[in-house]
Scaffold this motif. Structure first.
Motif, short mmCIF file in Angstrom:
data_model
loop_
_atom_site.label_atom_id
_atom_site.label_comp_id
_atom_site.label_asym_id
_atom_site.label_seq_id
_atom_site.Cartn_x
_atom_site.Cartn_y
_atom_site.Cartn_z
N CYS A 184 0.33 -1.04 -0.05
CA CYS A 184 0.04 -0.08 -0.02
C CYS A 184 1.15 1.08 -0.15
CB CYS A 184 -0.70 0.16 1.34
SG CYS A 184 -2.31 1.65 1.70
N GLU A 185 0.53 2.06 -0.72
CA GLU A 185 1.80 3.25 -0.98
C GLU A 185 1.43 4.20 -0.19
OE1 GLU A 185 1.62 4.09 -5.21
OE2 GLU A 185 3.96 2.41 -6.20
N LYS A 223 12.11 -0.33 -5.73
CA LYS A 223 13.24 -0.25 -5.02
C LYS A 223 14.40 -0.70 -5.15
CE LYS A 223 9.53 1.32 -2.27
NZ LYS A 223 9.81 2.57 -1.38
N LYS A 224 14.86 -1.93 -5.95
CA LYS A 224 15.91 -2.26 -6.43
C LYS A 224 16.88 -1.47 -6.90
CE LYS A 224 15.32 -7.41 -6.46
NZ LYS A 224 14.99 -8.58 -7.53
N TRP A 225 15.93 -0.09 -8.17
CA TRP A 225 16.48 0.65 -8.91
C TRP A 225 17.34 2.01 -7.56
CZ3 TRP A 225 18.25 1.19 -12.77
CH2 TRP A 225 18.10 -0.09 -13.88
N ASP A 226 16.47 1.78 -6.57
CA ASP A 226 16.69 2.66 -5.68
C ASP A 226 18.18 2.91 -4.81
OD1 ASP A 226 14.44 4.50 -6.37
OD2 ASP A 226 12.80 3.89 -5.20
N ILE A 244 3.42 -6.75 -5.42
CA ILE A 244 5.12 -6.44 -4.28
C ILE A 244 6.38 -5.69 -5.70
CG2 ILE A 244 4.28 -6.63 -2.40
CD1 ILE A 244 5.04 -9.19 -2.80
N GLY A 245 5.56 -7.39 -7.39
CA GLY A 245 6.95 -7.15 -7.66
C GLY A 245 7.27 -5.61 -8.53
N ALA A 246 5.97 -5.03 -8.80
CA ALA A 246 6.32 -3.83 -9.61
C ALA A 246 7.26 -2.65 -8.60
CB ALA A 246 5.17 -2.78 -10.40
#
Length: 591
Positions: A30-31, A64-67, A57-59
């Protein structure tokens, strides 16, 4: 969760299930709430709407990985800096006892020398006391013997006279009186010197103990030396020419003082790898001048290190050019930005930039003296623009000659630093102005070709006096040395430089028309350096030559590559800027 950042990440399996619904996996995020939720939560606690927006949560994880990757990229450079700093600190810790021991050894040697000097001085003083004592004693013994001898003679004469006076008969007294008189007169005629002789040897303090105590307290100083950060230092590379002294500037950002000079090492090698001697001289506020005199042309390699570490950009390539090669050429033919058309004269403005007067484009264009980049330009009125100078307020003073097709557009025009025309001067005394030089108080000296003289004018253009009438034939450009109340004018036709004082008196002249070094052929541009030396360029053989304050030839700076060199100026960087009219450029030569 924040506490886990202090150690390694904890990927315990229990964090994969929902704390509210233990049999449900965390598959949504939940953003708005920034919370991981399960399918049940998206129905009960986080339904999609204005307040909640659960997404798979995949997207989110991919984003978040890029972050995290961005964080890694931010951390790594700083991490390398910290690691390098840590290595430096560890090395400094390991080297600290060595530096302390070296300091102790230096201090011990220093104070041992001081104590040895005191011991030696003590022995000298004690020995001198003994020597002086022996000298005084010998002098006193000599005086003692002389006094004793005289006293014995006086005592003997006294007893003789007394016996004769008391016990002698009349006959005896008469017989001995003359003998006694002669003896007494001899004794009294040459008496012994009874004045005081040096009788004591005393010691006087040359320096009071209290004063010496203060000197001793100042003897030696213990400082904590901070290592200079080489990454904060930079070197400005300047163009170089074979056979003359060239410089580069080392900016230590205020870190290096005279005491830390030994922390800097400078190595310069020529194209063959041979070392070129260098000299490091402090210019103040952490700025140092690296000077050298290259023997050959080509690419030289300059390496500058501080505390054994290379400064930013080191090693540098320095392009050393032939003696007559310009260190910088400004402009090319054209009418666009950075282009020139028939440049006739140059001047240096208040910021050290080069102002070029273009007769073809009828404008003044300002260039950076270091890079040659065009900064700005402005149009000028009139035709056949010839001379330019800059007054103490930064205004541009421009002369315009009589046009070939007639008219009265000749005159002197003054432009503000931003290029606005502020006044036009057309005094009746002015016929055909060429070169111009402005004094600090706003007065002007203008060469007038038609009148074959120079005119000293007030700031409003009114005539003060005409100078050089009957002596000048074809005056061109002018330079002023106000420290000596002199001005210099080139005479194109007479092949000479005339030197007048501001009262109009001819002080001297020099030059004759020949091809040899130190001789003049149609001299045009002229300027004066801070030492009073006179720099002149010839139109015919294109030599830029230097003469002493009295007109004695000193050296040739360069031979201009392009035709028709006219006005010249000396830049703050120590270059001579030459306006090459037919070459449509300005060449800068190392002075």
């Amino acid at each position: 969760m924040a506490s886990k950042m202090q150690g390694s990440a904890d990927f315990d399996e229990r964090f994969l299930t929902c704390p509210e619904h233990e049999d449900q996996a965390l598959t949504f995020y939940c953003e708005p709430c920034q919370t991981l939720v399960c399918v049940a939560c998206t129905v009960v606690d986080h339904p999609r709407g204005d307040r909640h927006n659960p997404v798979e949560i995949g997207a989110v994880a991919e984003r978040k990985k890029w972050d995290l990757q961005g964080l890694l990229e931010n951390i790594q450079p700083r991490g390398r800096e910290v690691e390098a700093a840590l290595c430096d600190v560890k090395m400094e810790i390991s080297e600290l006892p060595t530096s302390a021991n070296a300091a102790i050894a230096q201090a011990t040697a220093y104070f041992d020398q001081l104590m040895a000097l005191l011991r030696d001085r003590k022995e000298e003083v004690v020995e001198e006391i003994g020597s002086r004592c022996r000298e005084v004693g010998k002098c006193l013994e000599t005086q003692k013997e002389a006094i004793e001898f005289e006293l014995a003679g006086l005592t003997s004469a006294f007893e003789f006279c007394k016996q004769a006076w008391e016990h002698g008969s009349d006959v005896h007294v008469i017989e001995v009186e003359g003998q006694a008189r002669q003896r007494v007169e001899e004794l009294l005629t040459a008496p012994t010197d009874l004045t005081a002789r040096p009788s004591q040897v005393v010691f006087s303090e040359g320096t009071a103990v209290a004063e010496f105590r203060d000197d001793v307290a100042r003897a030696g100083r213990v400082d904590v030396k901070v290592k200079v950060d080489a990454s904060k230092c930079s070197v400005e590379i300047k163009p170089a020419v074979v056979g003359i002294s060239n410089i580069c500037l080392l900016d230590t950002n205020g870190q290096i003082s005279s005491e830390l000079k030994d922390d800097v090492t400078v190595t310069l090698n020529d194209p063959s790898g041979q070392a070129v001697p260098t000299k490091l001289e402090e210019k103040g506020k952490g700025l140092w001048e690296i000077s050298y005199k290259p023997r050959v042309k080509g690419s030289h390699r300059l390496e500058v290190k501080v505390n054994g570490r290379s400064v930013a950009g080191s090693p540098y390539d320095i392009r050393v050019q032939r003696f007559h090669t310009p260190v910088l050429t400004i402009g090319r033919e054209g009418c666009g930005e950075g282009e020139l058309d028939d440049p006739t004269d140059v001047a240096v403005d208040m910021d050290g930039n080069i102002a070029v007067l273009e007769a073809g484009n009828k404008r003044v264009q300002i260039f950076d003296a270091k890079t040659g980049q065009s900064l700005r330009c402005f149009s000028v009125d009139g035709y056949h623009h010839f001379g330019i100078d800059i007054d103490s307020n930064g205004q541009f003073v421009v002369t315009s000659r009589v046009p070939f097709f007639g008219g009265d557009t000749q005159g002197i025009r003054v432009y503000s630093p931003d290029g606005k025309l502020t006044k036009t001067l057309k005094p009746d005394c002015l016929r055909d102005p060429r070169g111009v030089a402005v004094l600090q108080d706003g007065r002007m000296v203008v060469a007038d070709w038609r009148q074959e003289s120079c005119l000293l004018l007030q700031p409003d253009g009114s005539l003060i006096r005409e100078i050089g009438k009957g002596q000048l034939q074809n005056p061109w450009f002018i330079a002023v040395d106000e420290s000596r109340d002199l001005f210099f004018v080139t005479d194109y036709e007479a092949d000479k430089v005339f030197v007048f004082d501001l009262e109009g008196k001819l002080k001297f002249k020099f030059g004759k028309r020949r091809e040899n070094e130190g001789e003049l052929q149609c001299p045009t541009g002229i300027t004066v350096d801070p030492a009073g030396n006179i720099i002149v360029v010839n139109l015919t053989n294109r030599r830029v030559q230097v003469f002493g304050p009295n007109g004695t030839y000193l050296r040739t700076v360069a031979k201009v590559r392009r035709g028709n060199p006219e006005g010249i100026a000396l830049t703050p960087d120590g270059n001579i800027a030459v306006a090459c009219m037919n070459g449509h450029c300005v060449d800068l030569y190392k002075y």
